[in-house]
Design a protein around this motif. Structure first.
Motif, PDB file in Angstrom:
ATOM      1  N   ILE A 140     -15.151  14.597  51.961  1.00 24.56           N
ATOM      2  CA  ILE A 140     -15.323  15.365  53.198  1.00 24.56           C
ATOM      3  C   ILE A 140     -14.089  16.234  53.449  1.00 24.56           C
ATOM      4  CG2 ILE A 140     -15.567  15.201  55.705  1.00 24.56           C
ATOM      5  CD1 ILE A 140     -17.173  12.598  55.234  1.00 24.56           C
ATOM      6  N   SER A 141     -12.913  15.676  53.217  1.00 22.32           N
ATOM      7  CA  SER A 141     -11.664  16.424  53.417  1.00 22.32           C
ATOM      8  C   SER A 141     -11.581  17.630  52.492  1.00 22.32           C
ATOM      9  CB  SER A 141     -10.468  15.502  53.187  1.00 22.32           C
ATOM     10  OG  SER A 141     -10.455  14.428  54.095  1.00 22.32           O
ATOM     11  N   LYS A 142     -11.928  17.429  51.223  1.00 21.54           N
ATOM     12  CA  LYS A 142     -11.874  18.539  50.265  1.00 21.54           C
ATOM     13  C   LYS A 142     -12.889  19.624  50.603  1.00 21.54           C
ATOM     14  CE  LYS A 142     -10.069  15.947  46.311  1.00 21.54           C
ATOM     15  NZ  LYS A 142     -10.345  15.461  44.940  1.00 21.54           N
ATOM     16  N   ILE A 143     -14.055  19.219  51.086  1.00 21.75           N
ATOM     17  CA  ILE A 143     -15.064  20.196  51.491  1.00 21.75           C
ATOM     18  C   ILE A 143     -14.546  21.041  52.647  1.00 21.75           C
ATOM     19  CG2 ILE A 143     -17.344  20.429  52.566  1.00 21.75           C
ATOM     20  CD1 ILE A 143     -18.166  17.913  50.909  1.00 21.75           C
ATOM     21  N   ALA A 144     -13.901  20.388  53.613  1.00 22.97           N
ATOM     22  CA  ALA A 144     -13.321  21.122  54.739  1.00 22.97           C
ATOM     23  C   ALA A 144     -12.230  22.068  54.264  1.00 22.97           C
ATOM     24  CB  ALA A 144     -12.778  20.143  55.774  1.00 22.97           C
ATOM     25  N   MET A 145     -11.385  21.597  53.336  1.00 23.10           N
ATOM     26  CA  MET A 145     -10.309  22.438  52.814  1.00 23.10           C
ATOM     27  C   MET A 145     -10.879  23.662  52.108  1.00 23.10           C
ATOM     28  SD  MET A 145      -7.369  21.591  49.956  1.00 23.10           S
ATOM     29  CE  MET A 145      -8.566  21.554  48.619  1.00 23.10           C
ATOM     30  N   ARG A 146     -11.888  23.463  51.279  1.00 18.62           N
ATOM     31  CA  ARG A 146     -12.471  24.595  50.543  1.00 18.62           C
ATOM     32  C   ARG A 146     -13.248  25.538  51.449  1.00 18.62           C
ATOM     33  NH1 ARG A 146     -14.386  22.762  44.510  1.00 18.62           N
ATOM     34  NH2 ARG A 146     -12.552  21.518  43.996  1.00 18.62           N
ATOM     35  N   SER A 147     -13.541  25.065  52.646  1.00 18.16           N
ATOM     36  CA  SER A 147     -14.179  25.941  53.626  1.00 18.16           C
ATOM     37  C   SER A 147     -13.146  26.728  54.420  1.00 18.16           C
ATOM     38  CB  SER A 147     -15.053  25.113  54.575  1.00 18.16           C
ATOM     39  OG  SER A 147     -16.087  24.454  53.860  1.00 18.16           O
ATOM     40  N   LYS A 168      -5.085  26.241  48.270  1.00 21.93           N
ATOM     41  CA  LYS A 168      -4.438  25.075  48.848  1.00 21.93           C
ATOM     42  C   LYS A 168      -4.495  23.909  47.870  1.00 21.93           C
ATOM     43  CE  LYS A 168      -3.647  26.613  53.133  1.00 21.93           C
ATOM     44  NZ  LYS A 168      -2.324  26.613  53.792  1.00 21.93           N
ATOM     45  N   LEU A 169      -3.540  23.004  48.028  1.00 26.20           N
ATOM     46  CA  LEU A 169      -3.565  21.726  47.333  1.00 26.20           C
ATOM     47  C   LEU A 169      -3.892  20.645  48.349  1.00 26.20           C
ATOM     48  CD1 LEU A 169      -0.249  22.010  45.256  1.00 26.20           C
ATOM     49  CD2 LEU A 169      -2.559  22.600  44.496  1.00 26.20           C
ATOM     50  N   PHE A 170      -4.617  19.621  47.921  1.00 27.52           N
ATOM     51  CA  PHE A 170      -4.905  18.476  48.782  1.00 27.52           C
ATOM     52  C   PHE A 170      -4.392  17.253  48.051  1.00 27.52           C
ATOM     53  CE2 PHE A 170      -7.913  15.174  50.445  1.00 27.52           C
ATOM     54  CZ  PHE A 170      -7.512  15.252  51.765  1.00 27.52           C
ATOM     55  N   LEU A 171      -3.272  16.732  48.539  1.00 25.53           N
ATOM     56  CA  LEU A 171      -2.613  15.651  47.794  1.00 25.53           C
ATOM     57  C   LEU A 171      -1.895  14.691  48.719  1.00 25.53           C
ATOM     58  CD1 LEU A 171       0.202  17.114  48.227  1.00 25.53           C
ATOM     59  CD2 LEU A 171       0.045  17.860  45.883  1.00 25.53           C
ATOM     60  N   THR A 172      -1.448  13.585  48.140  1.00 21.82           N
ATOM     61  CA  THR A 172      -0.689  12.585  48.889  1.00 21.82           C
ATOM     62  C   THR A 172       0.808  12.842  48.733  1.00 21.82           C
ATOM     63  OG1 THR A 172      -0.513  11.047  47.037  1.00 21.82           O
ATOM     64  CG2 THR A 172      -2.484  10.882  48.426  1.00 21.82           C
TER      65      THR A 172
END
Length: 573
Positions: free
Chosen positions: A25-32, A190-194
């Protein structure tokens, strides 16, 4: 442009795909085109227990989670019992069992069964329901699902797409009921990471050649990440039999000339402390990542805390210089880890990166890291051959305390090292005059390190929101919730300053003193420990007592609301 700021929580039993659901869900929001911050909680159990994933999505930068959620995804009934109280006034529950005006009932298990998928696959139906509710383009949903499951084969990708589409139709029927929809926005890559991911990437950017670690939560993901890219990155990743073995092997590799790193948590670092003194006596550079969790002993293995600051500052026997650096977010985790390798080699001393579970395992959208900002400084390295007519002395006494560093095998140089006190040549000695000379030589590095820290712009950071009437003082991962608290306070008419101290040893006392003279009281200290360890450093170095303390030590990170409430109370007094 419409301002959007909402949170979602996914909860369920371990093994139900809770974390995967939240990440997708987080990645979908980011790619949006939206900014995302996400954190999680799980118990220290081999099997079972309640897990939850909390994500926050916004049109502006998001620095932390918040207390209330607008969407609650319950993959079991226990999630409703534990988290329904967090639902905002206009929030929506997505579950199989809840029947109420604010509930979207989706037969997730039945849908999975009808499509020939196992019950656990109901989580992908939940992904579809959430994204349909938010009005997200189904193509983006399918793209992220394809990327996620592609390693498992085309058939797995297709079945998960079908599951998400079925859930999407349920969510789409309620689209707009939250008062907003997530329209596709234009944004850069964007990157989505810890934070752990960022630390690992920073080490790779710095030219780390070997990584040693024995698994210990919450530092283990660094090992997992680096092991997965070992061949691609051209590094060596070694998991020895213990933390003691890990740091001793790293010491040997660093002595031989390799840039090395080890990572562990508090209990593992406790085992490493004897070798930390060995690094100091042999003047061998090494980067050590200590990802904190609450203690003492096993404590809370899967929760967060900031109780190890004084421990890492004074660990091991005797007196010697070291750096202790505490990044406060994912970007700092990357750049400061990379810089730690330069500091370690420039001063030939250990550098400790002090993180914690909250920072290490939380996710955040960040701009791609700028590799051009990374420089490599290996300090006083003897390249290929010792060219002086004088015999090589590994511990040559110098004005700055740092000796030329040759590696075993360097032509014309015998690299003689002992872990006992020694002469310039590396022979053991207990001669009083010689001992004083060598001790003073090592401690001269500390004076140079202090000068460096005082001169660094990133040693201390200040953030101003509005016209400040109070100052929040903190370190490490509390930075994110504090920044969000500043937003909340500013909307209520309270301006604040935030002082983040990044370099904790050597402590930048002159810089901190100069900044604090310009910032308003009350000074409010916020830390994830019971004793206010940063506050004790302020007393030690500046003879300064803060006006208020906000200390949290139950293993959970701060919520911005807690910090904002404390500041508001302090200002009103």
């Amino acid at each position: 442009m419409e301002h959007i700021d909402f949170a979602f929580l996914v909860g369920g039993e371990a093994g139900a795909g809770v974390m995967l659901t939240g990440r997708i869900i987080s990645k979908i929001a980011m790619r949006s085109g939206y900014e995302v911050f996400a954190t999680n909680e799980y118990p220290s159990l081999i099997r079972g227990g309640h897990n939850w994933f909390l994500g926050r999505v916004g049109t502006e930068k998001v620095y932390s989670q918040k207390k209330e959620v607008e969407i609650l995804v319950a993959l079991d009934e226990l999630t409703l019992k534990k988290h329904e109280h967090r639902l905002s006034s206009n929030g929506i529950i997505i579950s199989e069992v809840k029947k109420a005006e604010n509930a979207l009932t989706v037969p997730m298990t039945e849908i999975a069964r009808n499509l020939g998928a196992p019950p656990v696959a109901r989580n992908m139906v939940a992904v579809g329901a959430v994204t349909g509710l938010l009005g997200i383009d189904i193509k983006v949903v399918e793209e992220v699902i394809a990327d996620t499951f592609q390693p498992r084969g085309k058939q797995t990708v297709e079945i998960n797409k079908k599951l998400a589409k079925e859930g999407y139709s349920y969510g789409e029927a309620a689209k707009g009921s939250l008062g907003f929809i997530l329209k596709k926005r234009q944004s850069g890559k964007k990157l989505f990471l810890t934070g752990n991911d960022a630390t690992a990437l920073g080490a790779l950017a710095a030219g780390m050649r070997i990584y040693f670690a024995y698994p210990m939560t919450p530092a283990s993901p660094i090992l997992h990440y680096l092991a997965a890219v070992e061949d691609e990155a051209g590094i060596v990743v070694i998991q020895p039999e213990s933390e003691i073995a890990a740091i001793n092997m790293a010491t040997g590799a660093a002595y031989a000339g390799a840039r090395c790193m080890v990572a562990t948590s508090g209990g593992g670092f406790a085992l490493m402390t004897e070798a930390l003194g060995q690094l100091a006596m042999t003047e061998t550079p090494l980067v050590i990542v200590e990802v904190q969790r609450p203690g003492p002993s096993t404590g809370l293995p899967t929760h967060t805390g900031q109780g190890d600051l004084r421990f890492v500052m004074h660990a091991s026997q005797g007196e010697f210089p070291r750096f202790v650096i505490a990044p406060g977010d994912h970007e700092e985790s990357f750049y400061l880890t990379a810089e730690a390798f330069n500091l370690a080699e420039r001063y030939q001393t250990p550098v400790i990166i002090l993180s914690d579970k909250y920072l290490a395992e939380s996710y955040k959208t960040v701009d791609p890291f700028d590799q051009q900002k990374i420089t490599i400084d290996r300090g006083k390295i003897v390249e290929n051959k010792w060219k002086s007519n004088e015999p090589y002395k590994r511990f040559l006494i110098t004005s700055d305390g740092v000796s030329p560093r040759a590696f075993p095998g360097t032509e014309n140089a015998i690299v003689r090292v002992t872990t006992g006190e020694h002469t310039e040549e590396g022979y053991g000695t207990d001669n009083p005059q010689q001992v004083i000379k060598m001790f003073n030589k090592r401690m001269r590095k500390l004076e140079e390190m202090r000068k460096e820290v005082e001169a660094r712009e990133d040693a201390v950071k200040t953030f101003i929101a509005g016209n400040p009437t109070a100052t929040i003082i903190t370190w490490g991962s509390v930075k994110g919730p504090a920044l969000e608290a500043q937003k909340t306070l500013q909307m209520k008419g309270y301006g604040t300053a935030l002082l983040q101290i990044v370099f904790l040893e050597p402590f930048p006392k002159n810089k901190v003193s100069e900044i604090l003279r310009k910032l308003p009281r009350p000074y409010i200290l916020a830390e994830n420990n019971a004793t206010g360890q940063l506050g004790s450093l302020l007393r030690e170095h500046l003879c300064l007592d803060v006006d208020e303390k906000l200390l949290k030590y139950n293993g959970r990170p701060f919520y911005p609301e807690e910090i904002a409430e404390k500041v508001e109370e302090a200002v009103r007094r």
